[in-house]
Design a protein around this motif. Sequence first.
Motif, PDB file in Angstrom:
ATOM      1  N   GLY A  24     -27.939 -41.709 -44.452  1.00  0.00           N
ATOM      2  CA  GLY A  24     -27.926 -40.247 -44.566  1.00  0.00           C
ATOM      3  C   GLY A  24     -29.117 -39.689 -45.299  1.00  0.00           C
ATOM      4  O   GLY A  24     -29.640 -38.628 -44.963  1.00  0.00           O
ATOM      5  N   ARG A  28     -31.523 -37.045 -43.115  1.00  0.00           N
ATOM      6  CA  ARG A  28     -31.745 -35.639 -43.472  1.00  0.00           C
ATOM      7  C   ARG A  28     -33.225 -35.350 -43.700  1.00  0.00           C
ATOM      8  O   ARG A  28     -33.713 -34.263 -43.379  1.00  0.00           O
ATOM      9  N   ALA A  31     -34.735 -34.979 -40.279  1.00  0.00           N
ATOM     10  CA  ALA A  31     -34.349 -33.694 -39.697  1.00  0.00           C
ATOM     11  C   ALA A  31     -35.203 -32.564 -40.254  1.00  0.00           C
ATOM     12  O   ALA A  31     -35.636 -31.664 -39.517  1.00  0.00           O
ATOM     13  N   GLY A  32     -35.461 -32.590 -41.561  1.00  0.00           N
ATOM     14  CA  GLY A  32     -36.304 -31.561 -42.164  1.00  0.00           C
ATOM     15  C   GLY A  32     -37.733 -31.617 -41.674  1.00  0.00           C
ATOM     16  O   GLY A  32     -38.351 -30.582 -41.394  1.00  0.00           O
ATOM     17  N   ASP A 226     -26.021 -37.450 -54.222  1.00  0.00           N
ATOM     18  CA  ASP A 226     -26.415 -37.169 -52.832  1.00  0.00           C
ATOM     19  C   ASP A 226     -25.932 -35.790 -52.391  1.00  0.00           C
ATOM     20  O   ASP A 226     -26.644 -35.063 -51.732  1.00  0.00           O
ATOM     21  N   LEU A 228     -23.300 -35.417 -50.201  1.00  0.00           N
ATOM     22  CA  LEU A 228     -22.978 -35.501 -48.781  1.00  0.00           C
ATOM     23  C   LEU A 228     -21.910 -34.465 -48.439  1.00  0.00           C
ATOM     24  O   LEU A 228     -21.124 -34.063 -49.305  1.00  0.00           O
ATOM     25  N   GLN A 246     -33.649 -32.520 -46.791  1.00  0.00           N
ATOM     26  CA  GLN A 246     -34.286 -31.792 -45.689  1.00  0.00           C
ATOM     27  C   GLN A 246     -35.544 -31.086 -46.171  1.00  0.00           C
ATOM     28  O   GLN A 246     -36.556 -31.045 -45.464  1.00  0.00           O
TER      29      GLN A 246
END
Length: 286
Positions: A24, A28, A31-32, A226, A228, A246
Amino acid sequence: PLARGLISNRTHSLGIVADDISDGFLARMVAGAEAEARRRGYYLMIGSVEPDDDERGYLRLMLERRVEGLIVARPSVPISLDEVLPAREAGIPLVGVGVTDLPGFPIVDVDNRQGGYDATRHLLEHGHTQIATIVGPRDWPSAAGRLEGYRRALREAGLREDPALVEQAADWGLATGREAAARLLESNVPFTAIFAHSDLIALGAIRQLRDAGRRVPDDVSVVGYDDLPVADYVEPSLTTVHQPMQEVGALAASLVLDALAGTAPLTPEPRLLPAVLVPRHTVAAR
């Protein structure tokens, strides 16, 4: 776009070479970076590298695909200058994410020392003085930073670190958290709180504490790391430290793209984004 690239000799693509992006933390970040690249008209190519894979091969593949910039995010593997030298020789801007040292290149990361300090300080402020910690994998610089923050908070509170309350995790997962909590309980060393280096480690530890008849937070308070999405939905909701991953990815991509556009040169100093404590319901007063 392909035809324009052939005419201009530009590919308008960036490359990311990263550890397993099913994690994760890295997902992320990717994705950013992808969102920022797309916003500025670039594509993103991803090479997800296992610990034993040939990183140089992935970097070579990226260069053969004529990426215009590179992001290297391999926190679990030390990266030498020799491995990224081809990118430098090709004049390709490169930024590291979460790595310890990349001489001559900028690094983007979260301020894990401060995050570890804030997590431990939160427990101290609730009256806890016997605070255990479950440390992330030893090869990850983020785990070393969080442990350093934990130690600094104890020192400032005038407390001696008890090595028996420091458990080493093999990975960032649920089973690891459960096993580490079991070892803490079996040691019979008293503790009233746990600072876990990831949310999954924290949730695994909570499961083991409950199986042993310890209530959270009545008997043992727990802080994760984190933030999450699941942290807000478990019962009780998990107090944790938010990592802006991100934003880390977006900043790394932005640094590369600014260098390509000639608007800002790449400078080697690290850029650390703040980690923010998120109080919820797994911490109670001693």
